[in-house]
Design a protein around this motif. Sequence first.
Motif, PDB file in Angstrom:
ATOM      1  N   MET A   1      60.776  48.610  51.272  1.00  0.00           N
ATOM      2  CA  MET A   1      60.783  49.917  50.607  1.00  0.00           C
ATOM      3  C   MET A   1      61.889  50.768  51.200  1.00  0.00           C
ATOM      4  O   MET A   1      61.961  50.969  52.410  1.00  0.00           O
ATOM      5  CB  MET A   1      59.419  50.610  50.796  1.00  0.00           C
ATOM      6  CG  MET A   1      59.274  51.930  50.063  1.00  0.00           C
ATOM      7  SD  MET A   1      57.600  52.621  50.260  1.00  0.00           S
ATOM      8  CE  MET A   1      57.699  53.980  49.096  1.00  0.00           C
ATOM      9  N   LEU A   2      62.773  51.285  50.341  1.00  0.00           N
ATOM     10  CA  LEU A   2      63.898  52.095  50.797  1.00  0.00           C
ATOM     11  C   LEU A   2      63.498  53.567  50.815  1.00  0.00           C
ATOM     12  O   LEU A   2      63.109  54.123  49.784  1.00  0.00           O
ATOM     13  CB  LEU A   2      65.102  51.904  49.876  1.00  0.00           C
ATOM     14  CG  LEU A   2      66.316  52.804  50.167  1.00  0.00           C
ATOM     15  CD1 LEU A   2      66.890  52.525  51.554  1.00  0.00           C
ATOM     16  CD2 LEU A   2      67.384  52.645  49.084  1.00  0.00           C
ATOM     17  N   ILE A   3      63.604  54.180  51.992  1.00  0.00           N
ATOM     18  CA  ILE A   3      63.331  55.600  52.150  1.00  0.00           C
ATOM     19  C   ILE A   3      64.661  56.347  52.226  1.00  0.00           C
ATOM     20  O   ILE A   3      65.485  56.074  53.102  1.00  0.00           O
ATOM     21  CB  ILE A   3      62.497  55.881  53.418  1.00  0.00           C
ATOM     22  CG1 ILE A   3      61.215  55.051  53.426  1.00  0.00           C
ATOM     23  CG2 ILE A   3      62.202  57.380  53.521  1.00  0.00           C
ATOM     24  CD1 ILE A   3      60.308  55.258  52.236  1.00  0.00           C
ATOM     25  N   GLY A   4      64.856  57.276  51.314  1.00  0.00           N
ATOM     26  CA  GLY A   4      66.043  58.125  51.343  1.00  0.00           C
ATOM     27  C   GLY A   4      65.774  59.349  52.196  1.00  0.00           C
ATOM     28  O   GLY A   4      64.845  60.116  51.915  1.00  0.00           O
ATOM     29  N   ILE A   5      66.562  59.515  53.250  1.00  0.00           N
ATOM     30  CA  ILE A   5      66.408  60.665  54.134  1.00  0.00           C
ATOM     31  C   ILE A   5      67.416  61.730  53.731  1.00  0.00           C
ATOM     32  O   ILE A   5      68.630  61.493  53.732  1.00  0.00           O
ATOM     33  CB  ILE A   5      66.586  60.258  55.608  1.00  0.00           C
ATOM     34  CG1 ILE A   5      65.494  59.250  56.009  1.00  0.00           C
ATOM     35  CG2 ILE A   5      66.545  61.485  56.516  1.00  0.00           C
ATOM     36  CD1 ILE A   5      65.596  58.762  57.437  1.00  0.00           C
TER      37      ILE A   5
END
Length: 226
Positions: A1-5
Amino acid sequence: MLIGILQAGHAPAGLVPGDAGYSRLFQDLLAGHDFTFRTWNVVDMEFPDGPGDADGWLITGSRHGAYEDLPFIAPLEDLIRAIRENGRPLVGVCFGHQIIAQALGGMVEKYAGGWAVGRSDYNWQGSPLALNAWHQDQVTRLPDGATRLATSTFCENAALAYGDTIFTVQAHPEFDRDQLAALIETRGAAVEPDRLDRARALLDEPVDNDRLAAMIGRFFREGVAA
């Protein structure tokens, strides 16, 4: 899962090893939860194309106020509303907690009682929880659809949920002892001296960062903010 910060501010020198920025602290906090990360420096007007650029989103803290007339505030609010409409999970911490509330119709103001700094005790849905805090601004009016998850004697709206897609917290689960000590030295001039002294005295007391990391991880995976 890609988390955009979405990095909403730059960390002062010495706060993060190698001056990697607030994004690194959140990557360390969520290590072991099987996430990957990409950072956009929204404070410098670096924005994703839209909500679909990541599977989930996280807005960091900042030295700026959500109510300030700065170039990145309005487009960040637009992105927050787009993420909500899209249904992607969104987490906000400190400034992130505040700007999400403001974008969705709430109010953020400087608290007349001054600063919250250092280890702070919260009532989290009836259970005690301790986290490091560093803020004067607070969410003073909840947006429609927001549910209060945590409160303290100093901060009424300390954590909020908006349905099963947005989870925000005023305190800093990404700050450990070293980050708090660095903030005291680099940004403590504006804080009441007695509160700085109390924060220094509590530097070595335990905080519940791991519990918050588990909550955030579960929220991203399952949409459960508790």
